[in-house]
Design a protein around this motif. Structure first.
Motif, PDB file in Angstrom:
ATOM      1  N   TYR A 374       0.834  -1.205   0.000  1.00 32.95           N
ATOM      2  CA  TYR A 374       0.000   0.000   0.000  1.00 32.95           C
ATOM      3  C   TYR A 374       0.869   1.256   0.000  1.00 32.95           C
ATOM      4  O   TYR A 374       0.565   2.237  -0.676  1.00 32.95           O
ATOM      5  CB  TYR A 374      -0.888  -0.040   1.241  1.00 32.95           C
ATOM      6  N   GLU A 379       2.078   6.824  -8.671  1.00 30.62           N
ATOM      7  CA  GLU A 379       1.393   7.026  -9.948  1.00 30.62           C
ATOM      8  C   GLU A 379       1.923   6.084 -11.031  1.00 30.62           C
ATOM      9  O   GLU A 379       1.192   5.660 -11.911  1.00 30.62           O
ATOM     10  CB  GLU A 379       1.542   8.471 -10.440  1.00 30.62           C
ATOM     11  N   SER A 410      -8.772   1.709  -1.637  1.00 25.48           N
ATOM     12  CA  SER A 410      -8.110   2.929  -1.230  1.00 25.48           C
ATOM     13  C   SER A 410      -7.019   3.324  -2.231  1.00 25.48           C
ATOM     14  O   SER A 410      -6.867   4.493  -2.574  1.00 25.48           O
ATOM     15  CB  SER A 410      -7.538   2.699   0.157  1.00 25.48           C
ATOM     16  N   GLU A 413      -8.674   4.584  -5.427  1.00 19.14           N
ATOM     17  CA  GLU A 413      -9.231   5.918  -5.237  1.00 19.14           C
ATOM     18  C   GLU A 413      -8.147   6.984  -5.222  1.00 19.14           C
ATOM     19  O   GLU A 413      -8.296   8.059  -5.786  1.00 19.14           O
ATOM     20  CB  GLU A 413      -9.941   5.944  -3.884  1.00 19.14           C
ATOM     21  N   LYS A 414      -7.039   6.638  -4.585  1.00 19.03           N
ATOM     22  CA  LYS A 414      -6.008   7.644  -4.364  1.00 19.03           C
ATOM     23  C   LYS A 414      -5.216   7.929  -5.632  1.00 19.03           C
ATOM     24  O   LYS A 414      -4.857   9.072  -5.891  1.00 19.03           O
ATOM     25  CB  LYS A 414      -5.066   7.104  -3.277  1.00 19.03           C
ATOM     26  N   PHE A 415      -4.924   6.906  -6.402  1.00 15.14           N
ATOM     27  CA  PHE A 415      -3.972   7.104  -7.496  1.00 15.14           C
ATOM     28  C   PHE A 415      -4.584   6.979  -8.888  1.00 15.14           C
ATOM     29  O   PHE A 415      -3.858   6.973  -9.868  1.00 15.14           O
ATOM     30  CB  PHE A 415      -2.833   6.087  -7.382  1.00 15.14           C
ATOM     31  N   TYR A 422     -10.630   3.944 -12.948  1.00 13.88           N
ATOM     32  CA  TYR A 422     -11.173   3.817 -11.592  1.00 13.88           C
ATOM     33  C   TYR A 422     -12.440   2.969 -11.608  1.00 13.88           C
ATOM     34  O   TYR A 422     -12.598   2.015 -10.847  1.00 13.88           O
ATOM     35  CB  TYR A 422     -11.469   5.210 -11.040  1.00 13.88           C
ATOM     36  N   SER A 599     -16.337  13.833  -0.068  1.00 12.13           N
ATOM     37  CA  SER A 599     -15.097  13.331   0.527  1.00 12.13           C
ATOM     38  C   SER A 599     -14.826  14.047   1.841  1.00 12.13           C
ATOM     39  O   SER A 599     -14.291  13.453   2.769  1.00 12.13           O
ATOM     40  CB  SER A 599     -13.925  13.464  -0.435  1.00 12.13           C
ATOM     41  N   ALA A 608     -10.898   6.765   6.149  1.00  8.37           N
ATOM     42  CA  ALA A 608     -10.879   6.404   4.740  1.00  8.37           C
ATOM     43  C   ALA A 608     -10.493   4.945   4.522  1.00  8.37           C
ATOM     44  O   ALA A 608     -11.104   4.253   3.750  1.00  8.37           O
ATOM     45  CB  ALA A 608      -9.916   7.304   3.991  1.00  8.37           C
ATOM     46  N   ASP A 815      -2.708   9.184   9.750  1.00  6.17           N
ATOM     47  CA  ASP A 815      -2.894   8.793   8.362  1.00  6.17           C
ATOM     48  C   ASP A 815      -2.021   9.694   7.495  1.00  6.17           C
ATOM     49  O   ASP A 815      -1.620  10.754   7.936  1.00  6.17           O
ATOM     50  CB  ASP A 815      -4.363   8.965   7.949  1.00  6.17           C
ATOM     51  N   SER A 818      -3.098  14.680   2.937  1.00  4.66           N
ATOM     52  CA  SER A 818      -3.724  14.677   1.620  1.00  4.66           C
ATOM     53  C   SER A 818      -2.741  15.127   0.538  1.00  4.66           C
ATOM     54  O   SER A 818      -2.922  14.834  -0.630  1.00  4.66           O
ATOM     55  CB  SER A 818      -4.954  15.572   1.628  1.00  4.66           C
ATOM     56  N   SER A 819      -1.715  15.837   0.923  1.00  5.77           N
ATOM     57  CA  SER A 819      -0.709  16.251  -0.054  1.00  5.77           C
ATOM     58  C   SER A 819       0.518  16.671   0.721  1.00  5.77           C
ATOM     59  O   SER A 819       0.440  16.961   1.912  1.00  5.77           O
ATOM     60  CB  SER A 819      -1.252  17.418  -0.865  1.00  5.77           C
TER      61      SER A 819
END
Lengths: 874, 143
Positions: A374, A379, A410, A413-415, A422, A599, A608, A815, A818-819
């Motif tokens: 994970y 990308e 997860s 969704e994220k990448f 997706y 979100s 999440a 966690d 987000s960036s």
């Protein structure tokens, strides 16, 4: 003498218990023994006190209550003889804990024993104090312990050192007094003293920066020498473990060096040589040697960078990873998790091996490997890794599927590079393991689908195809039913055909079949069935030719025993039969759901990535079982009973979907229907059901998070504000209430249990951090914090990293943010979720120390601070 | 504080010794023991000796019919704990002579004294067998 307490000796009691064939027999024996012991206690029986306590310890171990023996411990401790004291102290440690008031009474006895002339008695007292000492005791007895650190017998010194650890943890202010005596322990030769002394220094460094600085200056050279002597020491039988002298001491020393070397280039330099020596010379064919290597790698990874050493460490990990010993592979995976932040390139090299570990037969290894994968995803490799994981999903154990799907979802969704990918991946997951997918995941999928207008046709057709092969996956069915309801016309007409797909021929009847099969499916739950009814209502308008058939299906469900379904069926039937002219307006396509708000809400209410699956979603409380007399009370009292859990997230989400306070566009949309809708509503809500019952089902809708997609669909068109209004304490007749509130009230008051105000946790001239709090309803100890970072300067911050530390009574889980880039001048923010569990919930409030690193104009900036303005009772 | 608890459990899942270094009430202890024992006993010889449960990592090792389970936090070196379990068993062996379940049952307090000499407040205090056993032997002689 008491007739009960006479005979049985400890041995006889144990035999009697062992001879028991059933749990009931065992309970009977223990009840009899406990009665005898109580009697002996009340008669103040001196002779057998010792034996009784030993019995109680055994009973305690078996898991029976033994609180009545606590005072006996104190009496034994106060008695003069060593054997009595010894068993008394043991009982004290086993039967009591630092929360009990009885402990106050023992402080004085311990104090006397700490000053006793017999070193063994001193040892007993120290040991007990080290295990159970409370903050008050720590303050009272610290001077004695400090003195004992210099006691003549090393066995007392080592215990005093560990006792000190407990004291400084309870009362960190006392740390300063212990720095000098602690340093003295590092020069000892006795391994026990050295072992505990090093541990004490490590803990001192954690609670006091002053101590840390002192050790960095004074003791690094000494420690390096101790470690070198130890590593080179000849065979010593006393401490030898499979050819290595005292691996435990090795490990303690390496741990302490790690603390000292962290963030300190000079200190790290000093220890480079010895670390290299340990890393290369330690024999790796025995477990003890590997334990040292493992610790050594951890230290190399944590101290300041030295290229050569890092390579050495990564090589060791590579060797571990390819080992055949599962224990070694497990720790390698564990360590790679830590290494990934430092050198992700090196870890990526092992990607194939790690991926193999995800498929291991051992659950512990699988879990570690999955977490590592994970973290490995980025990308560039997301497509290949996701493919591997989804392929594996087919063959994995059922109990592992929950974790695996959560992680895949997860990652996807994220990448996800594009929406079509997706959607494709999610459909694969849903078809493969739809029963393991969490609600918020498929909710998110629907949000994404509505936001991709050019893919509506493609999605509904893919779902149709998927359903033919994987018709038993609950969440797949839900998504398919929802999409069929919304985009059924695209399914028939093959509109918006993409290059990659083949056209399929589906008739209107086929589409209705899909929904009907799902509705009739034996194992479909309430949520799915309710969604089916709504889909049918929508299709009745989209497919006029099937309208009759749909009406028949709906009418059939008017007799459903489930109140929710019955009510829906009655309402929809009425729409189909009596309100033709407004039907098409009612069942228009859902407005596009707002991704950002979804979100955001989701982040606030549900973590999440949930790591374990809880099995099936909880069944929605059926309205029928609620006492119909007090539905409104129930409605208002959301926080007190079993429906609390879904309500806290469901309520929010509902408002969100309804667009009550977010999207004016949707409110307008509903306004159009309001004029004609008013009488329909009256009609709908009063048909056949008494008003009280209709509010019960309102409650159902509010309380069911699974349900919201569908219920919103039904009511969203009809009555967004009454739904919100329904939770405020007003009139007794809900139907009246619904109408009274119509069009006027936009305010929402869903009682979500205790709420906490957001705080500004940290603010400097360049940065602002705010915390928003929420609680998981079923665990008051756990607080979910959403941290929001805002850049106040005109420059962009890159490599943004937020770190936090908490005292021992708290547990913190961070966690990923987000960036890691924070846009300039407050043009956007970065958020990060924290989860804090407070073991002293209700007694102590949260505190946290934070450190924020970032790069601005290529310069590193570090900001630090302490947060103590948390709301109380978190 | 690395070690949170030490458990000895037989093959049937009955607890034979339990020492906790953080407070759990009776009910919590019973459920925790039940959950962990179920998880560990179901594993095969080939699988690794570590099980993650709640916020603990359980390091376990089996000796004949007796399981030794040590719950640790995330900071602890799992391999070292494995070695520690072995040291504990060797120490008990030296005292009881080929220790078995019954030795621990009938001499529960002695087993506790040994453990007490080895672990205090969740940290290892002493790793030399003779140092661990000397106070116990002294007592045996005196009584």
């Amino acid at each position: 003498m008491n007739p009960f307490s006479s005979g049985t000796r400890l041995r006889d009691m144990i035999r009697a218990i062992r001879a028991c064939k059933t749990a009931a027999e065992e309970r009977a024996v223990i009840r009899k023994e406990c009665a005898a012991i109580r009697a002996a206690i009340s008669e103040n029986d001196q002779e057998y006190r010792h034996r009784n306590l030993a019995k109680l310890m055994f009973i305690h171990m078996l898991g029976y209550p033994t609180h009545f023996g606590q005072m006996e411990c104190l009496k034994l401790i106060a008695s003069p003889g060593f054997p009595e004291k010894r068993i008394g102290y043991l009982g004290l440690m086993l039967l009591l804990d630092e929360r009990q008031e009885v402990l106050m009474l023992v402080t004085n006895s311990i104090k006397q024993d700490l000053n006793h002339t017999n070193q063994y008695i001193v040892g007993l007292a120290l040991c007990a104090l080290g295990n159970i000492c409370s903050a008050e005791m720590a303050r009272d007895l610290a001077p004695e312990v400090e003195r004992l650190l210099q006691f003549r017998d090393p066995n007392v010194r080592k215990k005093a050192a560990l006792c000190t650890i407990r004291i400084i943890k309870k009362v960190p202010d006392l740390a300063e007094n212990f720095i000098t005596p602690a340093v003295a322990l590092l020069k000892e030769k006795h391994h026990g003293v050295l072992l505990t002394g090093v541990q004490l220094c490590t803990d001192l460094s954690k609670v006091s920066t002053e101590a840390l600085e002192y050790f960095k200056k004074k003791s690094i050279d000494g420690l390096v020498k101790v470690l070198r002597d130890l590593a080179n020491s000849p065979y010593s039988p006393e401490y030898d473990i499979s050819g290595i002298t005292d691996p435990f001491l090795h490990i303690r020393l390496l741990k302490f060096l790690r603390v000292l070397g962290q963030g300190d280039v000079d200190a790290s330099d000093t220890m480079n040589d010895i670390l290299a020596q340990v890393a290369t010379k330690t024999e790796a064919n025995k477990n003890a040697g590997n334990a040292i290597l493992y610790e050594c790698v951890a230290t190399i990874m944590s101290i300041e960078d030295n290229g050569g050493l890092r390579v050495l460490a990564v090589n060791i990990l590579g060797r571990f990873l390819s080992s055949r010993d599962n224990n070694i592979r497990y720790v390698a995976l564990n360590m790679l998790m830590k290494a990934i932040t430092l050198d992700s390139q090196a870890v990526q090299r092992h990607r194939v091996t790690i991926l193999e570990c995800v498929k291991d037969s051992d659950a512990s290894i699988r879990k570690r490997a999955l977490e590592l994968v994970y973290l490995l995803v980025n990308e560039n490799n997301v497509k290949s890794l996701t493919k591997e994981l989804i392929d594996y999903l087919e063959v994995s154990d059922p109990e592992f599927k929950g974790d695996l799907t959560a992680k895949i979802c997860s990652i996807v969704e994220k990448f996800s590079p594009e929406k079509i990918w997706y959607i494709d991946q999610m459909l694969k997951v849903l078809s493969e393991a739809g029963n393991y997918v969490k609600d918020d995941v498929w909710h998110a999928l629907i949000v994404v689908i509505t936001n991709a207008p050019n893919l509506h046709g493609y999605t509904v057709r893919s779902l149709y195809k998927a359903l033919q092969t994987a018709g038993e996956q609950e969440t797949l069915i839900r998504v398919a039913v929802w999409c069929t309801g919304e985009y059924g016309d695209l399914l028939i007409s093959n509109a918006g055909l993409l290059d990659v797909e083949d056209p399929i021929t589906v008739t209107e009847a086929d589409a209705v079949d899909v929904v009907e099969t799902a509705l009739r499916r034996y194992s479909s739950d309430l949520t799915t069935r309710a969604m089916c009814l709504i889909a049918l209502l929508k299709l009745s308008s989209r497919f006029p030719s099937c309208s009759k058939r749909i009406n028949d299906i709906v009418r059939y469900h008017k007799g459903s025993f489930v109140l929710e379904l019955q009510q829906r069926a009655i309402e929809f039937n009425s729409i189909i039969e009596k309100h033709q002219k407004i039907r098409s307006a009612l069942v228009e396509r859902m407005p596009v759901l707002d991704e950002a708000t979804f979100s955001g809400r989701r982040a606030g209410s549900v973590p999440a990535v949930a790591s374990t699956s809880q099995g099936d979603p909880p069944k929605i409380p059926n309205g029928v079982v609620k006492p119909a007399s007090a539905p409104l009370v129930d409605l208002l009292d959301l926080s007190s009973d079993d429906i609390q859990a879904p309500a806290s997230s469901g309520g929010d989400f509902l408002q969100d979907l309804l667009g009550v306070d977010v999207s004016p566009a949707t409110s307008q949309g509903t306004n159009q229907t309001q004029k004609s809708g008013t009488d329909v509503l009256l009609d709908l809500l009063s048909i056949g059901t008494p008003p009280a019952q209709s509010s019960t089902s309102m409650l159902d809708i509010l309380s069911s998070s699974q349900d919201n997609k569908s219920s919103v669909d039904a009511l969203g068109k009809l009555a967004p504000s009454p739904l919100a209004q329904a939770s405020s304490p007003v009139e007794s007749s809900p139907a009246m209430d619904l109408l009274g509130g119509f069009g006027t009230s936009q305010s929402v008051s869903v009682t979500n249990g205790p709420t906490f105000p957001a705080i500004v946790a940290f603010e400097s001239s360049s940065l602002k951090v705010t915390f928003n709090f929420s609680k998981e309803p079923d665990s008051p100890q756990t607080t979910l914090i959403e941290a929001q970072f805002i850049n106040k300067s005109p420059n962009v911050y890159s490599n943004f990293l937020f770190q936090a530390a908490v005292p021992k009574f708290l547990q913190l889980h961070l966690d990923p943010a987000s960036s890691n880039t924070l846009p300039a001048s407050g043009n956007g923010s970065v958020s990060q979720k924290l989860r804090v569990s407070n073991s002293q919930h209700g007694k102590k409030s949260l505190v946290m120390r934070v450190r924020i690193n970032y790069k601005v104009n290529d310069k590193d900036v570090l900001e630090e601070g302490q947060i103590s303005n948390f709301p109380r009772d978190l | 504080m690395g070690i949170r608890f030490v458990l000895m459990v037989n093959k049937q899942g009955q607890t034979r010794l339990a020492q906790y270094y953080e407070y759990l009430n009776l009910e919590e202890r019973r459920t925790l023991e039940g959950e962990i024992v179920r998880k560990c006993l179901a594993r095969t010889e080939q699988q690794c000796s570590f099980v993650e449960h709640r916020n603990y990592k359980v390091v376990y090792r089996r000796y004949a019919s007796l399981f030794f389970l040590v719950g640790v936090d995330n900071e602890e070196n799992e391999l070292a704990i494995l070695e520690f379990i072995h040291l504990l068993v060797e120490t008990m062996d030296r005292h009881f002579g080929n220790v078995c379940e019954l030795d621990i049952m009938f001499h529960l307090e002695k087993a506790h004294f040994m453990l007490e000499e080895m672990v205090m407040n969740g940290c290892i205090v002493e790793t030399s067998k003779s140092n661990i056993l000397s106070p116990i032997q002294l007592m045996d002689k005196a009584s």
